[in-house]
Design an enzyme around this catalytic site. Structure first.
Site, PDB file in Angstrom:
ATOM      1  N   THR A 280      20.016 -26.041  30.439  1.00 44.97           N
ATOM      2  CA  THR A 280      20.122 -26.394  31.413  1.00 44.97           C
ATOM      3  C   THR A 280      20.721 -27.182  31.571  1.00 44.97           C
ATOM      4  O   THR A 280      21.310 -27.782  33.040  1.00 44.97           O
ATOM      5  CB  THR A 280      18.465 -26.594  31.864  1.00 44.97           C
ATOM      6  OG1 THR A 280      17.674 -27.003  31.076  1.00 44.97           O
ATOM      7  CG2 THR A 280      18.294 -25.154  32.198  1.00 44.97           C
ATOM      8  N   ASP A 281      20.836 -28.425  30.766  1.00 50.67           N
ATOM      9  CA  ASP A 281      21.070 -30.108  30.798  1.00 50.67           C
ATOM     10  C   ASP A 281      22.613 -29.945  31.558  1.00 50.67           C
ATOM     11  O   ASP A 281      22.650 -31.161  32.219  1.00 50.67           O
ATOM     12  CB  ASP A 281      20.409 -30.401  29.167  1.00 50.67           C
ATOM     13  CG  ASP A 281      20.060 -30.779  28.819  1.00 50.67           C
ATOM     14  OD1 ASP A 281      18.623 -30.777  29.395  1.00 50.67           O
ATOM     15  OD2 ASP A 281      18.903 -30.738  27.657  1.00 50.67           O
TER      16      ASP A 281
ATOM     17  N   THR B 205      17.647 -22.790  26.069  1.00 47.97           N
ATOM     18  CA  THR B 205      16.298 -23.403  26.398  1.00 47.97           C
ATOM     19  C   THR B 205      16.231 -21.237  26.436  1.00 47.97           C
ATOM     20  O   THR B 205      15.324 -21.114  25.896  1.00 47.97           O
ATOM     21  CB  THR B 205      15.407 -24.081  27.104  1.00 47.97           C
ATOM     22  OG1 THR B 205      15.894 -25.451  26.947  1.00 47.97           O
ATOM     23  CG2 THR B 205      14.389 -23.766  27.026  1.00 47.97           C
TER      24      THR B 205
END
Ligand SMILES: *[C@@H]1O[C@H](CO)[C@@H](O)[C@H](O)[C@H]1NC(C)=O
Ligand SMILES: *[C@@H]1O[C@H](CO)[C@@H](O)[C@H](O)[C@H]1NC(C)=O
Ligand SMILES: *[C@@H]1O[C@H](CO)[C@@H](O)[C@H](O)[C@H]1NC(C)=O
Ligand SMILES: *[C@@H]1O[C@H](CO)[C@@H](O)[C@H](O)[C@H]1NC(C)=O
Ligand SMILES: *[C@@H]1O[C@H](CO)[C@@H](O)[C@H](O)[C@H]1NC(C)=O
Ligand SMILES: *[C@@H]1O[C@H](CO)[C@@H](O)[C@H](O)[C@H]1NC(C)=O
Ligand SMILES: *[C@@H]1O[C@H](CO)[C@@H](O)[C@H](O)[C@H]1NC(C)=O
Ligand SMILES: *[C@@H]1O[C@H](CO)[C@@H](O)[C@H](O)[C@H]1NC(C)=O
Length: 366
Positions: free
Chosen positions: A129-130, A50
């Site tokens: 971030t996942d 992101t």
């Protein structure tokens, strides 16, 4: 057969800036001319996520596209050039769900090489971030350096109102060049917080305030962009570092998620599909149904592959002794236990050695 080892990119995204691996270094001279040799040197390893994404409107915070390159990340935050000389590698440009073992290994190799250079103060990894907690834990377990290794991402794309990426990146570089960041292993910084890669986990799929570790707590915070640590430098109890210099791929380990009426056939199915180890995201402290336990024991008796019992709750401890044949994960959550088990199997550890490795994080009775 895997040799005894002392001891990852990019999915088919419509990237605005397509990249190949391995990528040439974007040098300090490319980014700053001339460089200020009295400033500390930092190298940024960009992988996508992101932080490198753009939406079509400034209110779009889901469904955006990965694509910004490392040069554009730096261009967005020229202030980092006042505190460091920056160089960059574009390692991949993907959302973190597509980060795989090839990317992880290449990242570990590149970081170890970079940190071995005397003129490098520290490194920053920009990442989705996942699965950031998996990559950062992989680096915690494969990078052998006293210098700061800082993993950073963003929850809002670069185009969003109140995008969090630029300040997160500024803080990450600040920490990477800070003497206070040394001898603390790999860290995750987002949303003003600094956490250990060993314990930090993503807790919310959407909000900015998503990375924390409840029991172990934060290592520190940023106050007006200055990193403040609550404790003197230390390493997590039970930390194991593997030498992955000669490693080219990792052992296959699957996670099986426990739930009511879980399918006992998943154990054999997973092994038939090539799993060399299994982690159970157990209910409570590593539990699962009696039928699943019988199936797991049969699968273990038939193959001898290590089965590690972890917890599906976001935090907690799995004590040893829940099952004769399973290895208790201790404080490791399923995704971190999986990374550790992959590394141990890749290094040729026996089941006894794997048990002992997990036991290093168990509390010692006094
Ligand atoms: C990992 O992803 C990269 C890029 O998509 C690909 O080249 C590589 O083959 C993948 N590795 C594995 C083990 O699937
Ligand atoms: C180089 O960095 C040092 C240390 O931050 C600073 O004092 C100096 O003014 C900088 N020099 C230039 C030419 O920007
Ligand atoms: C940064 O790197 C340059 C050359 O790459 C070197 O001349 C300089 O001494 C380094 N800075 C520090 C503080 O080590
Ligand atoms: C960075 O340095 C430039 C001059 O090189 C200066 O104009 C600017 O205010 C500085 N920015 C910060 C955030 O210190
Ligand atoms: C890590 O580095 C230390 C000291 O530099 C060394 O003694 C140790 O063997 C290294 N461990 C690995 C796994 O590379
Ligand atoms: C790591 O492994 C490589 C390759 O086997 C070896 O050359 C190196 O000495 C090892 N490093 C340490 C610290 O043991
Ligand atoms: C799993 O496979 C083993 C060995 O082939 C077999 O004994 C066992 O019945 C199977 N278990 C299940 C639940 O299918
Ligand atoms: C697995 O093997 C152990 C040791 O031989 C035996 O006691 C146990 O009954 C076996 N379990 C199953 C489910 O076959």
């Amino acid at each position: 057969m895997r040799s005894t080892l002392l001891c990852g990119f990019f999915a088919g995204f419509t990237a605005a800036f397509p990249v190949d691996f391995p990528h040439a270094l974007i040098t300090r001279q490319d980014i700053q001319t001339p460089i200020n040799s009295s400033l500390p040197n930092v190298t940024i390893f960009a992988t996508g996520g992101t932080i490198a994404s753009q939406g079509t409107t400034n209110t779009q915070t889901t469904g955006y596209q990965v694509g910004l390159g490392v040069q554009q990340l730096v261009d967005a935050v020229p202030e980092i050039l006042n505190i460091s000389n920056v160089a960059g590698y574009q390692i991949s440009n993907t959302d973190s769900g597509s980060i795989n073992e090839t990317i992880l290994i290449k990242l570990a190799h590149a970081i170890n090489e970079e940190l071995a250079k005397e003129e490098i103060a520290g490194v920053v990894i920009t990442h989705g971030t996942d699965t950031l907690e998996e990559t950062s834990f992989f680096l915690e377990s494969t990078v052998n350096s006293s210098k700061p290794v800082i993993c950073v991402g963003a929850m809002r794309p670069a185009t969003a109102l109140s995008a969090d990426g630029p300040l997160n990146l500024y803080q990450a570089v600040t920490l990477a060049v800070s003497p206070a960041g040394r001898n603390r292993g790999t860290m995750i910084t987002l949303n003003d917080r600094i956490g250990s890669a060993f314990y930090t986990t993503k807790n919310n799929a959407n909000t900015l305030d998503t990375f924390f570790s409840t029991e172990a707590g934060q290592l520190g915070v940023f106050i007006n962009q200055i990193p403040y640590f609550f404790y003197e430098p230390s390493k997590p109890v039970g930390r194991v570092v593997f030498n992955v210099t000669d490693v080219e791929d990792l052992a296959t380990v699957n996670i099986i998620y426990a739930h009511q009426d879980m399918d006992p056939g998943l154990f054999n199915a997973s092994i038939a599909d090539g799993a060399e180890g299994i982690v159970i995201a157990g209910v409570g402290a590593g539990g699962y149904s009696a039928t699943a336990a019988l199936a797991a024991e049969e699968a273990y008796n038939a193959t001898g592959i290590p089965i590690v019992a972890s917890h599906r709750s976001s935090d907690g401890f799995v004590p040893p002794g829940e099952g004769e044949f399973t290895i208790a994960s201790g404080f490791y959550n399923p995704q971190k236990a999986r990374v550790l088990l992959q590394l141990a199997l890749t290094a040729g550890y026996t089941n006894t050695e794997i048990s002992e490795m997990f036991a290093k994080s168990y509390p010692t009775p006094v």
